[in-house]
Motif scaffolding. Structure first.
Motif, PDB file in Angstrom:
ATOM      1  N   GLY A 170      15.039   1.059  -3.958  1.00  0.00           N
ATOM      2  CA  GLY A 170      15.082  -0.050  -5.155  1.00  0.00           C
ATOM      3  C   GLY A 170      14.789   0.177  -6.377  1.00  0.00           C
ATOM      4  N   SER A 171      14.864  -0.573  -7.388  1.00  0.00           N
ATOM      5  CA  SER A 171      14.697  -0.365  -8.747  1.00  0.00           C
ATOM      6  C   SER A 171      13.117  -0.473  -9.212  1.00  0.00           C
ATOM      7  CB  SER A 171      15.525  -1.078  -9.589  1.00  0.00           C
ATOM      8  OG  SER A 171      14.793  -2.259 -10.323  1.00  0.00           O
ATOM      9  N   ARG A 172      12.863   0.399  -9.935  1.00  0.00           N
ATOM     10  CA  ARG A 172      11.251   0.581 -10.545  1.00  0.00           C
ATOM     11  C   ARG A 172      10.994  -0.801 -10.986  1.00  0.00           C
ATOM     12  NH1 ARG A 172       7.390   3.732 -11.423  1.00  0.00           N
ATOM     13  NH2 ARG A 172       8.568   5.647 -10.561  1.00  0.00           N
ATOM     14  N   ARG A 173      11.810  -1.270 -11.926  1.00  0.00           N
ATOM     15  CA  ARG A 173      11.368  -2.681 -12.333  1.00  0.00           C
ATOM     16  C   ARG A 173      11.213  -3.727 -11.309  1.00  0.00           C
ATOM     17  NH1 ARG A 173      15.403  -6.546 -15.387  1.00  0.00           N
ATOM     18  NH2 ARG A 173      13.986  -8.012 -16.216  1.00  0.00           N
ATOM     19  N   ILE A 174      12.111  -4.046 -10.537  1.00  0.00           N
ATOM     20  CA  ILE A 174      11.828  -4.780  -9.466  1.00  0.00           C
ATOM     21  C   ILE A 174      10.787  -4.768  -8.652  1.00  0.00           C
ATOM     22  CG2 ILE A 174      12.947  -5.751  -7.401  1.00  0.00           C
ATOM     23  CD1 ILE A 174      14.737  -6.759  -9.847  1.00  0.00           C
ATOM     24  N   ILE A 175      10.257  -3.397  -8.236  1.00  0.00           N
ATOM     25  CA  ILE A 175       9.337  -3.192  -7.459  1.00  0.00           C
ATOM     26  C   ILE A 175       8.144  -3.255  -8.160  1.00  0.00           C
ATOM     27  CG2 ILE A 175       8.017  -1.426  -5.915  1.00  0.00           C
ATOM     28  CD1 ILE A 175      11.079  -0.219  -5.399  1.00  0.00           C
ATOM     29  N   GLU A 176       7.895  -2.812  -9.138  1.00  0.00           N
ATOM     30  CA  GLU A 176       6.412  -3.049 -10.128  1.00  0.00           C
ATOM     31  C   GLU A 176       6.541  -4.507 -10.384  1.00  0.00           C
ATOM     32  OE1 GLU A 176       6.334   1.015 -12.693  1.00  0.00           O
ATOM     33  OE2 GLU A 176       7.343  -0.790 -13.734  1.00  0.00           O
ATOM     34  N   GLU A 177       7.327  -5.391 -10.487  1.00  0.00           N
ATOM     35  CA  GLU A 177       7.090  -6.715 -10.834  1.00  0.00           C
ATOM     36  C   GLU A 177       6.817  -7.511  -9.609  1.00  0.00           C
ATOM     37  OE1 GLU A 177       6.530 -10.480 -12.624  1.00  0.00           O
ATOM     38  OE2 GLU A 177       6.718  -8.620 -13.608  1.00  0.00           O
ATOM     39  N   LEU A 211       5.273  -5.915  -6.792  1.00  0.00           N
ATOM     40  CA  LEU A 211       4.178  -5.385  -6.422  1.00  0.00           C
ATOM     41  C   LEU A 211       2.920  -5.933  -7.024  1.00  0.00           C
ATOM     42  CD1 LEU A 211       2.555  -3.172  -4.956  1.00  0.00           C
ATOM     43  CD2 LEU A 211       3.014  -1.601  -6.741  1.00  0.00           C
ATOM     44  N   ARG A 212       2.843  -6.505  -8.190  1.00  0.00           N
ATOM     45  CA  ARG A 212       1.879  -6.992  -8.858  1.00  0.00           C
ATOM     46  C   ARG A 212       1.380  -8.269  -8.322  1.00  0.00           C
ATOM     47  NH1 ARG A 212       2.270 -10.477 -13.199  1.00  0.00           N
ATOM     48  NH2 ARG A 212       4.268 -11.383 -13.435  1.00  0.00           N
ATOM     49  N   HIS A 213       2.356  -8.911  -7.311  1.00  0.00           N
ATOM     50  CA  HIS A 213       1.971 -10.146  -6.854  1.00  0.00           C
ATOM     51  C   HIS A 213       1.504 -10.025  -5.463  1.00  0.00           C
ATOM     52  CE1 HIS A 213       3.888 -12.485  -9.810  1.00  0.00           C
ATOM     53  NE2 HIS A 213       5.081 -11.773  -9.887  1.00  0.00           N
ATOM     54  N   GLN A 214       1.385  -8.435  -5.027  1.00  0.00           N
ATOM     55  CA  GLN A 214       0.960  -8.466  -3.426  1.00  0.00           C
ATOM     56  C   GLN A 214      -0.589  -7.969  -3.424  1.00  0.00           C
ATOM     57  OE1 GLN A 214       3.167  -8.582  -1.167  1.00  0.00           O
ATOM     58  NE2 GLN A 214       4.601  -9.175  -2.750  1.00  0.00           N
ATOM     59  N   PRO A 215      -1.227  -8.346  -2.237  1.00  0.00           N
ATOM     60  CA  PRO A 215      -2.602  -7.959  -2.072  1.00  0.00           C
ATOM     61  C   PRO A 215      -2.878  -6.575  -1.979  1.00  0.00           C
ATOM     62  CG  PRO A 215      -1.517  -8.769  -0.092  1.00  0.00           C
ATOM     63  CD  PRO A 215      -0.560  -9.167  -1.310  1.00  0.00           C
ATOM     64  N   PHE A 216      -1.973  -5.703  -1.952  1.00  0.00           N
ATOM     65  CA  PHE A 216      -2.164  -4.291  -1.998  1.00  0.00           C
ATOM     66  C   PHE A 216      -1.509  -3.565  -3.316  1.00  0.00           C
ATOM     67  CE2 PHE A 216       1.875  -5.257   0.720  1.00  0.00           C
ATOM     68  CZ  PHE A 216       2.673  -4.671  -0.117  1.00  0.00           C
ATOM     69  N   HIS A 217      -1.656  -4.568  -4.166  1.00  0.00           N
ATOM     70  CA  HIS A 217      -0.879  -3.832  -5.628  1.00  0.00           C
ATOM     71  C   HIS A 217      -1.572  -2.309  -6.094  1.00  0.00           C
ATOM     72  CE1 HIS A 217      -4.202  -5.375  -8.042  1.00  0.00           C
ATOM     73  NE2 HIS A 217      -3.999  -6.182  -7.101  1.00  0.00           N
ATOM     74  N   GLY A 225      11.728  -4.631   3.189  1.00  0.00           N
ATOM     75  CA  GLY A 225      11.950  -4.647   4.658  1.00  0.00           C
ATOM     76  C   GLY A 225      10.721  -3.927   5.435  1.00  0.00           C
ATOM     77  N   THR A 226      10.031  -3.098   4.678  1.00  0.00           N
ATOM     78  CA  THR A 226       8.915  -2.212   5.247  1.00  0.00           C
ATOM     79  C   THR A 226       7.610  -3.221   4.976  1.00  0.00           C
ATOM     80  OG1 THR A 226      10.281  -0.488   5.524  1.00  0.00           O
ATOM     81  CG2 THR A 226       7.895  -0.136   5.538  1.00  0.00           C
ATOM     82  N   LEU A 227       7.161  -2.948   3.474  1.00  0.00           N
ATOM     83  CA  LEU A 227       6.014  -3.334   2.808  1.00  0.00           C
ATOM     84  C   LEU A 227       6.004  -4.709   2.638  1.00  0.00           C
ATOM     85  CD1 LEU A 227       4.760  -0.614   0.549  1.00  0.00           C
ATOM     86  CD2 LEU A 227       3.585  -1.373   2.492  1.00  0.00           C
ATOM     87  N   VAL A 228       7.349  -5.154   2.396  1.00  0.00           N
ATOM     88  CA  VAL A 228       7.131  -6.717   1.879  1.00  0.00           C
ATOM     89  C   VAL A 228       8.592  -7.219   2.514  1.00  0.00           C
ATOM     90  CG1 VAL A 228       6.269  -6.555  -0.327  1.00  0.00           C
ATOM     91  CG2 VAL A 228       8.787  -6.153   0.040  1.00  0.00           C
ATOM     92  N   ASP A 229       8.590  -8.462   2.746  1.00  0.00           N
ATOM     93  CA  ASP A 229       9.569  -9.327   3.420  1.00  0.00           C
ATOM     94  C   ASP A 229      10.446 -10.008   2.715  1.00  0.00           C
ATOM     95  OD1 ASP A 229      11.345 -10.699   5.139  1.00  0.00           O
ATOM     96  OD2 ASP A 229       9.909 -12.090   6.044  1.00  0.00           O
ATOM     97  N   SER A 230      11.281  -9.039   1.997  1.00  0.00           N
ATOM     98  CA  SER A 230      12.374  -9.553   0.908  1.00  0.00           C
ATOM     99  C   SER A 230      13.643  -9.836   1.066  1.00  0.00           C
ATOM    100  CB  SER A 230      12.014  -8.259  -0.390  1.00  0.00           C
ATOM    101  OG  SER A 230      12.243  -7.240   0.169  1.00  0.00           O
TER     102      SER A 230
END
Length: 190
Positions: free
Chosen positions: A106-113, A115-121, A7-12
């Motif tokens: 959130g959970s580390r696993r969810i965010i890491e996965e 995040l790798r798809h984001q332009p600011f990864h 909701g802040t960095l990503v629209d999830s």
């Protein structure tokens, strides 16, 4: 600078709702989007416990299993989650200028996965999640841990947040906070 994730960095929001709704469906639970949207600052487990308490539900599976199922459903669509362009601009502008962290309930696993798809990864110096602390938001633990990992005094940190629980956590940590909801259109306004 500390940034909440969902909701802040990503629209999830919709991806999270779809995953939670799907994980609860085998329990015979219909999850209304309005109910879900009003509780965006809670962890998945806290949200399920709240739902159970409010509706006097009896679950056939442990909450941990429902959360695990929710996570798997979410990960199937993690590549579809997009950044909030307004926050992407902030991250890009501050990259190499100030230390930055993702600090999320959130959970580390969810965010890491995701995040790798984001332009600011590759823009963040650290990631602190609900998995790294004893108490989630509205307790200040996540933000205090992120500040510590950045080597920054809490009073010198600014938090970007989209939930009432996160804003309360930032205040409890003694940090300045920017409510991003007017810029992203997310969360329930206080």
């Amino acid at each position: 600078m500390l940034f909440d994730w969902d909701g802040t960095l990503v629209d999830s929001q919709y991806a999270n709702y779809r995953a939670m709704s799907g994980a609860l469906a085998p329990e015979g639970v219909t999850l209304e989007k309005e109910w879900f949207d009003a509780r965006t600052g809670l962890s998945s487990a806290e949200m399920i416990h709240t739902l159970v308490d409010e509706r006097a539900l009896r679950l056939s599976r442990p909450v941990e299993q429902i959360v695990a199922d929710r996570d798997e459903l979410f990960l199937k669509g993690a590549h579809e989650v997009r950044p909030h362009t307004e926050l992407l601009k902030v991250v890009d502008a501050m990259h190499h200028r100030l230390p930055m962290a993702v600090a999320s309930g959130g959970s580390r696993r969810i965010i890491e996965e995701t995040l790798r798809h984001q332009p600011f990864h590759d823009r963040f110096d650290t990631l602190v999640t609900r998995d790294d602390v004893e108490r989630g938001k509205p307790a200040p633990d996540i933000f205090l841990r992120a500040a510590e990992e950045l080597g920054a005094a809490p009073s010198r940190c600014t938090v970007y947040e989209d939930s009432d629980e996160g804003i309360a956590a930032a205040h409890a940590a003694g940090m300045a906070v920017i409510d991003v909801r007017p810029f992203t259109g997310t969360g329930a306004h206080a």
